[in-house]
Design an enzyme around this catalytic site. Structure first.
Site, PDB file in Angstrom:
ATOM      1  N   SER A 158      -2.982  -3.167   4.275  1.00 11.63           N
ATOM      2  CA  SER A 158      -2.696  -2.381   3.066  1.00 11.63           C
ATOM      3  C   SER A 158      -3.437  -2.939   1.870  1.00 11.63           C
ATOM      4  O   SER A 158      -3.697  -4.139   1.795  1.00 11.63           O
ATOM      5  CB  SER A 158      -1.191  -2.424   2.794  1.00 11.63           C
ATOM      6  OG  SER A 158      -0.896  -1.988   1.476  1.00 11.63           O
TER       7      SER A 158
ATOM      8  N   TYR B 165       7.015  -7.927   1.288  1.00 12.00           N
ATOM      9  CA  TYR B 165       6.330  -6.927   2.128  1.00 12.00           C
ATOM     10  C   TYR B 165       4.826  -7.212   2.131  1.00 12.00           C
ATOM     11  O   TYR B 165       4.205  -7.323   3.185  1.00 12.00           O
ATOM     12  CB  TYR B 165       6.589  -5.501   1.618  1.00 12.00           C
ATOM     13  CG  TYR B 165       5.543  -4.538   2.091  1.00 12.00           C
ATOM     14  CD1 TYR B 165       4.537  -4.095   1.234  1.00 12.00           C
ATOM     15  CD2 TYR B 165       5.516  -4.115   3.417  1.00 12.00           C
ATOM     16  CE1 TYR B 165       3.547  -3.252   1.687  1.00 12.00           C
ATOM     17  CE2 TYR B 165       4.528  -3.265   3.878  1.00 12.00           C
ATOM     18  CZ  TYR B 165       3.538  -2.844   3.005  1.00 12.00           C
ATOM     19  OH  TYR B 165       2.547  -2.017   3.456  1.00 12.00           O
TER      20      TYR B 165
ATOM     21  N   LYS C 176       1.987  -8.540   5.197  1.00  9.20           N
ATOM     22  CA  LYS C 176       0.680  -7.944   5.534  1.00  9.20           C
ATOM     23  C   LYS C 176      -0.425  -9.011   5.496  1.00  9.20           C
ATOM     24  O   LYS C 176      -1.248  -9.109   6.415  1.00  9.20           O
ATOM     25  CB  LYS C 176       0.349  -6.807   4.562  1.00  9.20           C
ATOM     26  CG  LYS C 176       1.175  -5.552   4.743  1.00  9.20           C
ATOM     27  CD  LYS C 176       0.972  -4.911   6.118  1.00  9.20           C
ATOM     28  CE  LYS C 176       1.710  -3.588   6.228  1.00  9.20           C
ATOM     29  NZ  LYS C 176       1.608  -3.000   7.583  1.00  9.20           N
TER      30      LYS C 176
END
Ligand code: WQD
Length: 332
Positions: free
Chosen positions: A124, A148, A152
């Site tokens: 992302s 979060y 990643k």
């Protein structure tokens, strides 16, 4: 080729499964259905005329994962499975680390055990944090702002280390910008459990009266209309980028990160006005203060995707707005 898709009943996963099947791949999907429904498999079959094998399975369930990997030989894995709500990750970091990180370690163990050497990872643009300048290239500094985003980046680092240690391993880290829209049929769409945080689902909720109005988080940024700029990309373009990455990951070794965006920046109000114009609707909204952690502008340099994958996004904002609204209307 036979491709294993983790999280394949989710928003981007399901759209990618459709493109894989339409490109002649065999597909097996596993998903724990924590943020999607098994009926998506029926919709994929309706759209493509082919039904992927499906296992309801959690990445951390080793017995279940052995069943998945024993069911066929896979040429590659496309790894979407993971929790992805920024706000939730701040409240429940251990849930995110156990699911996203530990789950990925189990997946990698299974790939090693069953001789699967190729992995495409759903990364992302969040790994760029608040970029100093745009467009953002794959060499831009990496930093993360929440658990979060840290999962990643940690998974990217794990995959880079595995590729360095194991010369038979190949991985492509696809850094998505802001995925929106849905399949033009409207049959599969963004259908999250719980309360969505992203802009497009919130616009749709406001139009449908599910929330009183859209809250625009800040109009005092140094941008052309004061609202934040993002690189919105149609989820079908994103899915096709994964098919293009498949050719690359199966014909190269090592690791490479590649941006998947349009290269075009669009403000919050520009997206809102496009949505109103394309769908002939009014979006009730009001301006509030800035949202913590928001970057004024994030949009992609897309030259590496063009160079390595021969891929560029083809769909525009009008397509995204039209399809998003159609999908929402068809899926309640
Ligand atoms: C976009 C813009 C908001 C909601 C996140 C994740 C990223 C990726 C995409 C997974 C911002 C504004 C939003 C609202 C608003 N997800 N906004 N009112 O924050 O760019 O990226 O989703 O990989 O990792 O970080 O997307 O859609 O939340 O926000 O004004 O009700 O819309 O302030 O400027 P974001 P977003």
């Amino acid at each position: 080729m036979h491709i294993l898709v983790s999280g394949g009943t989710g928003f981007i996963g399901s759209h990618t499964v459709v493109e894989l099947l339409n490109n002649g791949c065999d597909v097996t999907v596993f998903d724990n259905l924590s943020n999607s429904k098994a009926t998506v498999i029926d919709k994929i079959e309706k759209l493509t005329g082919k039904r992927p094998a499906f296992f309801k399975c959690d990445m951390n369930n080793k017995a279940g994962m052995n069943r998945v990997f024993s069911s066929a030989h896979f040429d590659a894995v496309i790894h979407f499975a993971g929790y992805k709500a920024v706000g939730e990750s701040v409240e429940k970091p251990l849930m995110y680390y156990e699911n996203n990180i530990c789950g990925t370690l189990v997946l990698l163990d299974m790939m090693k055990k069953y001789g699967v050497e190729n992995l495409i990872f759903s990364s992302s643009a969040t790994v760029y944090g608040i970029p100093e300048k745009c467009p953002v290239t794959e060499s831009s500094p990496l930093s993360t702002l929440n658990p979060y985003g840290r999962t990643k980046l940690m998974i990217e680092d794990i995959l880079r280390d595995v590729a360095s240690a194991d010369k038979t391993f190949s991985t492509v880290l696809l850094r998505y910008f802001n995925p929106v829209g849905c399949h033009p049929s409207g049959l599969i769409s963004e259908d999250p459990n719980g309360i969505p945080n992203n802009l497009m689902p919130r616009i749709i909720q406001a139009v449908r009266g599910q929330i009183p109005e859209l809250t625009v988080f800040g109009d005092d940024y140094d941008t052309r209309d004061g609202t934040c700029i993002r690189d919105y990309i149609h989820v079908v373009d994103l899915a096709k980028g994964h098919v293009a990455a498949l050719d690359y990951v199966t014909s190269h070794k090592g690791s490479v990160a590649i941006n998947l965006g349009t290269g075009n920046g669009c403000t919050v109000l520009e997206l809102l006005k496009s949505f109103e114009r394309v769908n002939n609707l009014k979006v009730p909204y009001s301006i509030a203060g800035r949202r913590e952690g928001d970057s004024p502008a994030v949009y992609a340099d897309t030259s590496l995707a063009k160079e390595l994958l021969g891929w560029t996004a083809g769909l525009g904002l009008d397509d995204m707005c039209r399809d998003a609204w159609k999908g929402a209307c068809m899926n309640g």
